[in-house]
Write a protein that holds these residues in place. Sequence first.
Motif, PDB file in Angstrom:
ATOM      1  N   SER A 171       0.822  -1.200   0.000  1.00  0.00           N
ATOM      2  CA  SER A 171       0.000   0.000   0.000  1.00  0.00           C
ATOM      3  C   SER A 171       0.863   1.260   0.000  1.00  0.00           C
ATOM      4  O   SER A 171       0.575   2.229  -0.720  1.00  0.00           O
ATOM      5  N   GLN A 172       1.922   1.251   0.787  1.00  0.00           N
ATOM      6  CA  GLN A 172       2.833   2.395   0.823  1.00  0.00           C
ATOM      7  C   GLN A 172       3.520   2.597  -0.524  1.00  0.00           C
ATOM      8  O   GLN A 172       3.700   3.733  -0.991  1.00  0.00           O
ATOM      9  N   GLN A 173       3.914   1.496  -1.148  1.00  0.00           N
ATOM     10  CA  GLN A 173       4.562   1.593  -2.454  1.00  0.00           C
ATOM     11  C   GLN A 173       3.583   2.132  -3.506  1.00  0.00           C
ATOM     12  O   GLN A 173       3.951   2.973  -4.334  1.00  0.00           O
ATOM     13  N   ALA A 174       2.356   1.656  -3.467  1.00  0.00           N
ATOM     14  CA  ALA A 174       1.352   2.139  -4.416  1.00  0.00           C
ATOM     15  C   ALA A 174       1.138   3.645  -4.252  1.00  0.00           C
ATOM     16  O   ALA A 174       1.037   4.380  -5.243  1.00  0.00           O
ATOM     17  N   ALA A 175       1.093   4.106  -3.002  1.00  0.00           N
ATOM     18  CA  ALA A 175       0.927   5.537  -2.756  1.00  0.00           C
ATOM     19  C   ALA A 175       2.141   6.315  -3.247  1.00  0.00           C
ATOM     20  O   ALA A 175       2.005   7.381  -3.871  1.00  0.00           O
ATOM     21  N   ALA A 176       3.339   5.805  -2.976  1.00  0.00           N
ATOM     22  CA  ALA A 176       4.563   6.487  -3.399  1.00  0.00           C
ATOM     23  C   ALA A 176       4.660   6.565  -4.915  1.00  0.00           C
ATOM     24  O   ALA A 176       5.186   7.540  -5.461  1.00  0.00           O
ATOM     25  N   LEU A 177       4.151   5.560  -5.592  1.00  0.00           N
ATOM     26  CA  LEU A 177       4.168   5.541  -7.056  1.00  0.00           C
ATOM     27  C   LEU A 177       3.023   6.335  -7.669  1.00  0.00           C
ATOM     28  O   LEU A 177       2.951   6.494  -8.885  1.00  0.00           O
ATOM     29  N   GLY A 178       2.120   6.812  -6.820  1.00  0.00           N
ATOM     30  CA  GLY A 178       0.998   7.594  -7.327  1.00  0.00           C
ATOM     31  C   GLY A 178      -0.047   6.777  -8.034  1.00  0.00           C
ATOM     32  O   GLY A 178      -0.783   7.291  -8.877  1.00  0.00           O
ATOM     33  N   LEU A 179      -0.159   5.483  -7.706  1.00  0.00           N
ATOM     34  CA  LEU A 179      -1.103   4.629  -8.411  1.00  0.00           C
ATOM     35  C   LEU A 179      -2.529   5.036  -8.092  1.00  0.00           C
ATOM     36  O   LEU A 179      -2.865   5.353  -6.954  1.00  0.00           O
ATOM     37  N   GLN A 180      -3.378   4.982  -9.103  1.00  0.00           N
ATOM     38  CA  GLN A 180      -4.777   5.386  -8.976  1.00  0.00           C
ATOM     39  C   GLN A 180      -5.717   4.205  -8.808  1.00  0.00           C
ATOM     40  O   GLN A 180      -6.904   4.389  -8.513  1.00  0.00           O
ATOM     41  N   GLY A 181      -5.235   2.995  -9.036  1.00  0.00           N
ATOM     42  CA  GLY A 181      -6.077   1.816  -8.911  1.00  0.00           C
ATOM     43  C   GLY A 181      -5.388   0.605  -9.511  1.00  0.00           C
ATOM     44  O   GLY A 181      -4.219   0.661  -9.887  1.00  0.00           O
TER      45      GLY A 181
END
Length: 212
Positions: A171-181
């Motif tokens: 989840s932290q990596q997804a947020a850091a990468l700016g993932l939208q979904g």
Amino acid sequence: MILHRRALLASAGLGAVLTTLGGLTWTLLRQPADGTELTLNDVLYDPDQPVLGNPAGDVTVVEFFDYQCPFCKRGHADLMAEVEADGNLRLVMKDWPIFGGASVLASQLVLGAVEEGAYAAAQAALMATPARLSEDEVRDTLTAAGQDPAGMLAAYRQDRDRWDGLMDHNSQQAAALGLQGTPAFIIGQNLLPGALDRDRLRTAIAAARGSA
């Protein structure tokens, strides 16, 4: 080489953080909430992450996915077919359960199957379902595939710190990468948000090999 994020760079007001790992330079939209730097190595080689395909493969394919994401499930058969046909792909399926409680339960049960050697089979069963799932349907699907949901949940709970920590990392990596979904892929050093058909998947793998 820059980690390409195409549409994600259009997000307003986000500054880039440059992180370098072994000569690789890639751009992150955000740092993790705890202020630590996120490297490509962190994403590709989390020590707690189960790996499919060839663990020694020359290209790593990462997918951030959810067991209720219709686009993840629609493309999963092609992804697995390409992994098998290629023979030299290291596949990392990053649980990012963003569709609610049934998604969380599905991730918990499948991760609980790792120590019993049933991770791949349990994951395949749930990814083959065509639609959104209730918690009962998650359990019923696994039972129909010859799995033991109660035993899987007990195994997850026995190693809960590891698996909850892994999902927190994801989840932290997804947020850091700016993932939208979901789905979102990292193939080699390239970020590809959104679904991939098999032709685009092969093209991305070839590009990763060409830049290695």
